[in-house]
Structure formats: C-alpha cells, structure tokens
Motif scaffolding. Sequence first.
Motif, PDB file in Angstrom:
ATOM      1  N   HIS A 282     -37.261   5.523  -3.220  1.00  8.65           N
ATOM      2  CA  HIS A 282     -37.345   4.554  -2.132  1.00  8.65           C
ATOM      3  C   HIS A 282     -38.642   4.742  -1.352  1.00  8.65           C
ATOM      4  N   ILE A 283     -39.214   3.601  -0.954  1.00 11.83           N
ATOM      5  CA  ILE A 283     -40.449   3.631  -0.167  1.00 11.83           C
ATOM      6  C   ILE A 283     -40.367   2.535   0.876  1.00 11.83           C
ATOM      7  N   CYS A 284     -40.959   2.798   2.036  1.00  8.02           N
ATOM      8  CA  CYS A 284     -41.015   1.797   3.104  1.00  8.02           C
ATOM      9  C   CYS A 284     -42.477   1.409   3.303  1.00  8.02           C
ATOM     10  N   THR A 285     -42.713   0.113   3.532  1.00 12.15           N
ATOM     11  CA  THR A 285     -44.071  -0.392   3.746  1.00 12.15           C
ATOM     12  C   THR A 285     -44.053  -1.284   4.989  1.00 12.15           C
ATOM     13  N   ALA A 286     -45.177  -1.367   5.692  1.00 15.58           N
ATOM     14  CA  ALA A 286     -45.212  -2.180   6.914  1.00 15.58           C
ATOM     15  C   ALA A 286     -46.606  -2.747   7.103  1.00 15.58           C
ATOM     16  N   GLY A 287     -46.669  -3.921   7.771  1.00 15.30           N
ATOM     17  CA  GLY A 287     -47.986  -4.531   7.875  1.00 15.30           C
ATOM     18  C   GLY A 287     -48.143  -5.573   8.963  1.00 15.30           C
ATOM     19  N   ASP A 288     -49.235  -6.323   8.819  1.00 14.85           N
ATOM     20  CA  ASP A 288     -49.620  -7.325   9.814  1.00 14.85           C
ATOM     21  C   ASP A 288     -48.713  -8.554   9.822  1.00 14.85           C
ATOM     22  N   ASP A 289     -47.783  -8.648   8.860  1.00 14.57           N
ATOM     23  CA  ASP A 289     -46.805  -9.741   8.899  1.00 14.57           C
ATOM     24  C   ASP A 289     -45.604  -9.346   9.774  1.00 14.57           C
ATOM     25  N   SER A 290     -45.743  -8.244  10.525  1.00  8.36           N
ATOM     26  CA  SER A 290     -44.697  -7.731  11.428  1.00  8.36           C
ATOM     27  C   SER A 290     -43.463  -7.244  10.682  1.00  8.36           C
ATOM     28  N   GLN A 291     -43.568  -7.079   9.377  1.00  9.98           N
ATOM     29  CA  GLN A 291     -42.408  -6.686   8.585  1.00  9.98           C
ATOM     30  C   GLN A 291     -42.456  -5.220   8.174  1.00  9.98           C
ATOM     31  N   ALA A 292     -41.290  -4.586   8.210  1.00 10.50           N
ATOM     32  CA  ALA A 292     -41.097  -3.289   7.553  1.00 10.50           C
ATOM     33  C   ALA A 292     -40.135  -3.550   6.401  1.00 10.50           C
ATOM     34  N   LEU A 293     -40.548  -3.206   5.194  1.00 13.17           N
ATOM     35  CA  LEU A 293     -39.747  -3.478   3.996  1.00 13.17           C
ATOM     36  C   LEU A 293     -39.396  -2.163   3.316  1.00 13.17           C
ATOM     37  N   ILE A 294     -38.147  -2.045   2.860  1.00 15.13           N
ATOM     38  CA  ILE A 294     -37.752  -0.877   2.064  1.00 15.13           C
ATOM     39  C   ILE A 294     -37.499  -1.348   0.636  1.00 15.13           C
ATOM     40  N   TRP A 295     -38.043  -0.591  -0.297  1.00 14.05           N
ATOM     41  CA  TRP A 295     -38.001  -0.947  -1.719  1.00 14.05           C
ATOM     42  C   TRP A 295     -37.261   0.133  -2.497  1.00 14.05           C
ATOM     43  N   ASP A 296     -36.519  -0.312  -3.503  1.00 16.30           N
ATOM     44  CA  ASP A 296     -35.886   0.607  -4.448  1.00 16.30           C
ATOM     45  C   ASP A 296     -36.695   0.537  -5.739  1.00 16.30           C
ATOM     46  N   LEU A 297     -37.355   1.647  -6.081  1.00 16.07           N
ATOM     47  CA  LEU A 297     -38.243   1.645  -7.250  1.00 16.07           C
ATOM     48  C   LEU A 297     -37.574   2.261  -8.482  1.00 16.07           C
ATOM     49  N   SER A 298     -36.245   2.341  -8.476  1.00 19.50           N
ATOM     50  CA  SER A 298     -35.588   3.023  -9.600  1.00 19.50           C
ATOM     51  C   SER A 298     -35.801   2.281 -10.917  1.00 19.50           C
ATOM     52  N   SER A 299     -36.120   0.974 -10.845  1.00 17.57           N
ATOM     53  CA  SER A 299     -36.372   0.221 -12.080  1.00 17.57           C
ATOM     54  C   SER A 299     -37.866   0.156 -12.389  1.00 17.57           C
ATOM     55  N   MET A 300     -38.621   1.085 -11.793  1.00 17.23           N
ATOM     56  CA  MET A 300     -40.084   1.036 -11.799  1.00 17.23           C
ATOM     57  C   MET A 300     -40.702   0.761 -13.173  1.00 17.23           C
ATOM     58  N   GLY A 301     -40.213   1.429 -14.197  1.00 19.15           N
ATOM     59  CA  GLY A 301     -40.832   1.287 -15.518  1.00 19.15           C
ATOM     60  C   GLY A 301     -40.653  -0.090 -16.147  1.00 19.15           C
ATOM     61  N   GLN A 302     -39.520  -0.753 -15.853  1.00 14.00           N
ATOM     62  CA  GLN A 302     -39.247  -2.031 -16.533  1.00 14.00           C
ATOM     63  C   GLN A 302     -39.877  -3.195 -15.766  1.00 14.00           C
ATOM     64  N   PRO A 303     -40.420  -4.146 -16.505  1.00 17.99           N
ATOM     65  CA  PRO A 303     -40.985  -5.318 -15.808  1.00 17.99           C
ATOM     66  C   PRO A 303     -39.861  -6.151 -15.178  1.00 17.99           C
ATOM     67  N   VAL A 304     -40.082  -6.582 -13.938  1.00 16.73           N
ATOM     68  CA  VAL A 304     -39.103  -7.432 -13.253  1.00 16.73           C
ATOM     69  C   VAL A 304     -39.733  -8.817 -13.126  1.00 16.73           C
ATOM     70  N   GLU A 305     -39.022  -9.815 -13.609  1.00 12.87           N
ATOM     71  CA  GLU A 305     -39.599 -11.170 -13.603  1.00 12.87           C
ATOM     72  C   GLU A 305     -39.869 -11.619 -12.169  1.00 12.87           C
ATOM     73  N   GLY A 306     -41.090 -12.093 -11.950  1.00 11.29           N
ATOM     74  CA  GLY A 306     -41.458 -12.537 -10.607  1.00 11.29           C
ATOM     75  C   GLY A 306     -41.789 -11.404  -9.657  1.00 11.29           C
ATOM     76  N   GLY A 307     -41.678 -10.150 -10.126  1.00 13.19           N
ATOM     77  CA  GLY A 307     -42.015  -9.000  -9.282  1.00 13.19           C
ATOM     78  C   GLY A 307     -40.810  -8.493  -8.503  1.00 13.19           C
ATOM     79  N   LEU A 308     -40.952  -7.278  -8.006  1.00 15.57           N
ATOM     80  CA  LEU A 308     -39.861  -6.600  -7.310  1.00 15.57           C
ATOM     81  C   LEU A 308     -39.669  -7.171  -5.906  1.00 15.57           C
ATOM     82  N   ASP A 309     -38.408  -7.267  -5.472  1.00 16.32           N
ATOM     83  CA  ASP A 309     -38.093  -7.663  -4.097  1.00 16.32           C
ATOM     84  C   ASP A 309     -37.630  -6.445  -3.313  1.00 16.32           C
ATOM     85  N   PRO A 310     -37.908  -6.427  -1.984  1.00 13.99           N
ATOM     86  CA  PRO A 310     -37.403  -5.313  -1.177  1.00 13.99           C
ATOM     87  C   PRO A 310     -35.885  -5.396  -1.029  1.00 13.99           C
TER      88      PRO A 310
END
Length: 346
Positions: A282-310
């Motif tokens: 798990h990783i948390c990211t934050a930025g100028d869009d005022s958002q803090a997002l937490i991501w689950d990267l356990s599927s990291m190796g496999q491609p996810v269609e359209g990209g990973l969602d938080p």
Amino acid sequence: MGANSDTNPDASDEQQKRSEIYTYEAPWHIYAMNWSVRRDKKYRLAIASLLEQYPNRVEIVQLDDSSGEIRSDPNLSFEHPYPPTKTIFIPDKECQRPDLLATSSDFLRVWRISDDSSSVELKSLLNGNKNSEFCGPLTSFDWNDAEPKRIGTSSIDTTCTIWDIERETVDTQLIAHDKEVYDIAWGGVGVFASVSADGSVRVFDLRDKEHSTIIYESSEPDTPLVRLGWNKQDPRYMATIIMDSAKVVVLDIRFPTLPVVELQRHQASVNAIAWAPHSSCHICTAGDDSQALIWDLSSMGQPVEGGLDPILAYTAGAEIEQLQWSSSQPDWVAIAFSTKLQILRV
C-alpha cells in the motif's frame, strides 16, 4: 477516510466523522511535517513554517485524545533559520534514546526535547561543507531506522552526505548526481538512494562508494525527479515523483529502467508519497488536486486495463504539500495543506 470499525453504529455521523479526522490550524503556511515515532508519545507531530524570511518556526503539536483537539505546546515551539525542507523525529519506537528531532535547511540541525517535554534545545548544527561557511541548501534528508546514529542529507550542490550524529562527523560525502539532488531515502543499514534534477534514481552502497546503480531515468531528458519513497516492508520497491507531473512511478530495483506501474489518477502535480509502514503493497500519494489517494499495489505485476484505481480517496481543502504515514500508529496518515495539519484514520 475509511470505515471505522470501532464506532457504535448508532452513534451520530458527526461523532463518527470527528473520530476519523482531526485538524490543527497553524498561524502560518505549513511545509515540513512529520510524526513522532516513540511509543510513549502517541499522536505527536512536528510542523514547520514556510515563510519568505529568515526567521521561521517549528511547533510540536499533539492530539489530546479526550478533547479531540490537536494542541501546540508553547514550550516546544522554537525559531528556525529559513523554512525547514524536512523534519524527522528519531526512529526510536522503544524510547531507548534521547528524544531528538532533526531539521534540514541551510544546515542539518538536531534538536533535543527535554525528558519532561518542557523545552527544546539545539543539540548539533552539522555543516557538511568543510571548505567554506557557505553551503548548498539541503533539499531533504533521511534518518536510518536500522542504525539511528546515521542521517543522510541531499543538497543542491549535487552531493549526498552521510552523518554520524553521535560523533557529529561526516561518515561519507559523495557527488551523487550531475545536478541538484532533491531527495534521499535509506533502504537498509548501508544502502541509500537519491533522486535529482538530472532525472535519475541512483542507489549507493557505502561498502563501494565509487559506484552507483541507476535504477530509473525519466523518459524526457532534463525532467527532474523530486521525491523518493523506499518501501520499508519490501525493499525491492521504490516510488518517485516527476516534477510538475500528475503521475507516480513505482520501480522494482531488480528490473531497472522500466516502471513496474505508473499511478495516474491525480488531476494535478503530485507533491508527496508515503509507503504504508505496516503493509508491503500500500502507498499513499497526495498533490495539487487536493487529493490524498491510497493504492493497493498487490496486483502490481499484472497489467490492469485502463490503469490502476486508488482504493481510498480523501479531498482536502487545498493543495496537499506534505504527507506522512505514522510508523508507530499505522492507522493514521497526516497531511498538510495551506495552514492546516490534518490527521486521518485510514
């Protein structure tokens, strides 16, 4: 920020909300911020000002659990030369060492909080530039968890400096990059990595100081990398931020140059990243869009269609400039935006 399992289902929404988010308003814009690590100082943080003047301020604040208020202690508020670029409490969960706080700006400074928490005094001022009283400002530093006498600093003068803070001497100073070094992170006792305006992530081993390994270079030339997070729970992985970019690049050091995943759900520049202290994926990211997002990267190796969602998203009241995940209380993440510090239960 998540469901609170401790809450009585009949309790009002307001109560439930209150127990998940606490806010402190500082008298100035907050930049540097971090959690205390000691077990006996729960919900304690340091925050520092971003003022365009020489005198700045550092405050040590603590949540009063009973009142639900984060309070500043005037005895633990002190003046600081220039705005600190980073602040870290000593990584000493078991309270075996003096209660120290380090800050970086023109120099690395180590402050000691008295045993009765009645005062803060400057313990060491560490200047890595032996040849002159002038210094390349420090962009960041990291305190070595595995060996708490070691702090590594990064500077705009292209160097990284490894300090022995007990002896107050430089262990090693090396030219790490071709341009300014913007961040540094430890990956073990004698291994650290850095990112730079030259667009590269480099890993150094103190047993072989002549060489470094380039783990990643940004695809567009001259695109600075500004932040680096090394996954403490699984040191194969690190994450970096590209200047003025809305994406976070996650790297596997066993496969240099190719990102293992790119996190692309922020709508504006990302400013901060924090790996979960208690979970390897798990990783948390934050930025100028005022958002803090937490991501689950356990599927990291496999491609996810359209990209990973938080898996979790929190919207703050302004651009989030700082983010820290508490290592001794891993249910809590702290963010800083404008003059506000917020701690969120995740």
